[in-house]
Design a protein around this motif. Structure first.
Motif, mmCIF file in Angstrom:
data_model
loop_
_atom_site.group_PDB
_atom_site.id
_atom_site.type_symbol
_atom_site.label_atom_id
_atom_site.label_comp_id
_atom_site.label_asym_id
_atom_site.label_seq_id
_atom_site.Cartn_x
_atom_site.Cartn_y
_atom_site.Cartn_z
ATOM 1 N N VAL A 212 -0.501 -14.968 2.179
ATOM 2 C CA VAL A 212 -1.167 -14.810 3.118
ATOM 3 C C VAL A 212 -1.916 -14.081 3.459
ATOM 4 O O VAL A 212 -2.962 -15.013 3.727
ATOM 5 N N GLU A 213 -2.568 -12.787 2.796
ATOM 6 C CA GLU A 213 -3.399 -11.978 3.174
ATOM 7 C C GLU A 213 -4.512 -12.604 2.411
ATOM 8 O O GLU A 213 -5.401 -12.507 2.772
ATOM 9 N N LEU A 214 -4.345 -13.214 0.821
ATOM 10 C CA LEU A 214 -5.042 -13.851 0.344
ATOM 11 C C LEU A 214 -5.489 -15.130 0.919
ATOM 12 O O LEU A 214 -7.240 -15.334 1.446
ATOM 13 N N TRP A 240 -15.164 -11.802 -7.359
ATOM 14 C CA TRP A 240 -14.534 -12.314 -9.050
ATOM 15 C C TRP A 240 -14.510 -13.702 -8.237
ATOM 16 O O TRP A 240 -14.474 -13.862 -6.861
ATOM 17 N N VAL A 241 -13.952 -14.633 -8.890
ATOM 18 C CA VAL A 241 -13.918 -16.113 -8.411
ATOM 19 C C VAL A 241 -12.447 -16.707 -9.542
ATOM 20 O O VAL A 241 -12.263 -16.487 -10.470
ATOM 21 N N ASN A 263 -11.951 -7.728 0.564
ATOM 22 C CA ASN A 263 -10.326 -7.239 1.349
ATOM 23 C C ASN A 263 -10.060 -8.439 -0.122
ATOM 24 O O ASN A 263 -8.934 -8.302 0.101
ATOM 25 N N ALA A 264 -10.165 -9.509 -0.247
ATOM 26 C CA ALA A 264 -9.364 -10.082 -1.350
ATOM 27 C C ALA A 264 -8.916 -9.290 -2.790
ATOM 28 O O ALA A 264 -7.985 -9.430 -2.305
ATOM 29 N N LEU A 268 -5.176 -8.319 -4.133
ATOM 30 C CA LEU A 268 -4.405 -8.809 -5.669
ATOM 31 C C LEU A 268 -5.107 -7.412 -6.275
ATOM 32 O O LEU A 268 -3.911 -7.792 -7.384
ATOM 33 N N THR A 269 -5.562 -6.611 -6.405
ATOM 34 C CA THR A 269 -5.323 -5.373 -7.188
ATOM 35 C C THR A 269 -4.124 -4.391 -6.669
ATOM 36 O O THR A 269 -3.210 -3.629 -7.712
ATOM 37 N N ALA A 270 -4.030 -4.381 -5.147
ATOM 38 C CA ALA A 270 -2.527 -3.070 -4.732
ATOM 39 C C ALA A 270 -1.485 -4.267 -5.596
ATOM 40 O O ALA A 270 -0.761 -3.234 -6.153
#
Length: 399
Positions: A212-214, A240-241, A263-264, A268-270
């Motif tokens: 949802v955050e993505l 990133w793409v 933000n995305a 994703l990293t976390a």
């Protein structure tokens, strides 16, 4: 619907007439045969044999053979066989269009299954449409479903199951117009405010919260986020793409590239910390989510695990967690979370509208269209609402 069979026609001599004949088994398992013109083995007979074999392996031949008096039900079954082959994603799985098609033709089958397809005209189609109105469907959905019914008969005409005039007659039925029908209007999809999203997030399961955050930070479609894999994310560039392997306009030869901003990337990293994933494995897997949840519960257990509880897995469970989430799973989770959070219900696709509206406000319509992956600005207009504050500013200065 009977399963399709591989047709293996045989060329045989008809002893009484001396002519060639072709014998085959149709999709129902029934034995069929046809006498060919000319003597057995003659050029005329062999040409007819070759032509018949091509007709038998054509996509429509396994469904129904063109003939006078074909019924509406037979046309519908024939098209479903065709649609099941045609509307498939690159993985070979049936697409959502098949489900939509079945819903669209259901009232046709219920009302006119035994009617000759040639007699199915605009008045009959209008009756089908009225049944949809009485069922409480909205005007735009009814028009889409009626268009699918017309598409069925367009295909049937191309396969010579019905005359072209049958399809042309159905085309004369115009779609329902706003304000001129008793069918209800659908509510336009509105962007969702950030505070409502923030209040919902803590009540979502971890994997779905990340998705949802993505969606919130990228404006991608739910079907695109559930399909994310590491090998489709280029992390050698900034930003990133993400390039989905399958997307809405892939069949039209369109490329889809989704930039992942700060933000995305942070989200994703976390998520990827302490997770070892194969490049082509889905990032978000219900099976992996369940295993991680069970592991956390086991680590947090204060009492000793009894021998009988070491493994309580069923040998052959009726329901097994899948390897990939569906867009519908996100929708269900959000609905439950909004109820727990005590906020108004919202749909994950509203996040795409939210992203488009923000992009339009900050950068303009063209930038918003590029961010959403649109090739036409008319599509962006649907997702990116005009900022009413701009109109107020104009009025304040020149009004």
């Amino acid at each position: 619907m009977p399963p399709s069979r591989k047709l293996t026609p045989s060329y045989l001599l008809h002893r009484q007439s001396g002519r060639g004949r072709v014998v085959w088994t149709d999709h129902t398992g029934a034995r069929q045969q046809k006498l060919l013109p000319g003597p057995f083995g003659s050029p005329e007979s062999l040409a007819a044999k070759a032509r018949l074999e091509l007709e038998l392996v054509a996509p429509s031949s396994a469904a129904v053979t063109a003939r006078n008096g074909v019924t509406v039900a037979e046309v519908l079954v024939a098209y479903l066989v065709h649609a099941d082959r045609y509307y498939r994603d690159p993985d070979g799985k049936p697409g959502s269009e098949v489900v939509s098609l079945k819903r669209s033709i259901k009232p046709v089958r219920e009302l006119y299954a035994d009617l000759s397809a040639v007699e199915f005209g605009p008045k009959a189609l209008a009756v089908v449409r009225q049944s949809m109105v009485r069922a409480g469907l909205c005007r735009s959905l009814i028009n889409k479903r009626i268009d699918r019914v017309k598409r069925v008969f367009k295909w049937a005409a191309s396969e010579e199951l019905v005359p072209v005039t049958t399809y042309e007659a159905l085309r004369t039925l115009a779609g329902l117009r706003r304000g001129r029908t008793e069918a209800k209007e659908s509510e336009p999809v509105q962007p969702i405010d950030d505070e409502t999203v923030r209040a919902t997030l803590p009540h979502l399961p971890h994997y779905i919260r990340v998705m949802v955050e993505l969606l919130w930070h990228t404006g991608m479609r739910p079907s695109e986020v559930v399909a994310m894999t590491l090998d489709r994310i280029d992390r050698s560039v900034a930003p990133w793409v993400y390039r989905p392997a399958h997307h809405k306009t892939a069949h039209r030869g369109k490329a889809r590239a989704i930039p992942l901003g700060p933000n995305a990337r942070a989200v994703l990293t976390a998520f990827l910390v302490d997770r070892s994933l194969t490049p082509d494995a889905p990032l978000f897997s219900p099976k992996r989510a369940r295993d991680e949840r069970f592991e956390q519960l086991r680590l947090g257990r204060k009492t000793k695990v009894q021998p009988s509880q070491v493994s309580r897995k069923k040998t052959n469970p009726k329901r097994k967690p899948s390897e990939r989430y569906t867009a519908h799973a996100i929708t269900q989770a959000v609905a439950i979370a909004t109820e727990k959070a005590g906020v108004s219900h919202w749909h994950p696709y509203q996040l795409r509208h939210t992203f488009g509206t923000k992009a339009r406000k900050l950068f303009g319509l063209e930038h918003a269209g590029a961010a959403l992956g649109h090739t036409k600005m008319s599509a962006t207009e649907v997702y990116a609402q005009r900022d009413s504050a701009l109109a107020v500013e104009v009025a304040a200065k020149i009004g």
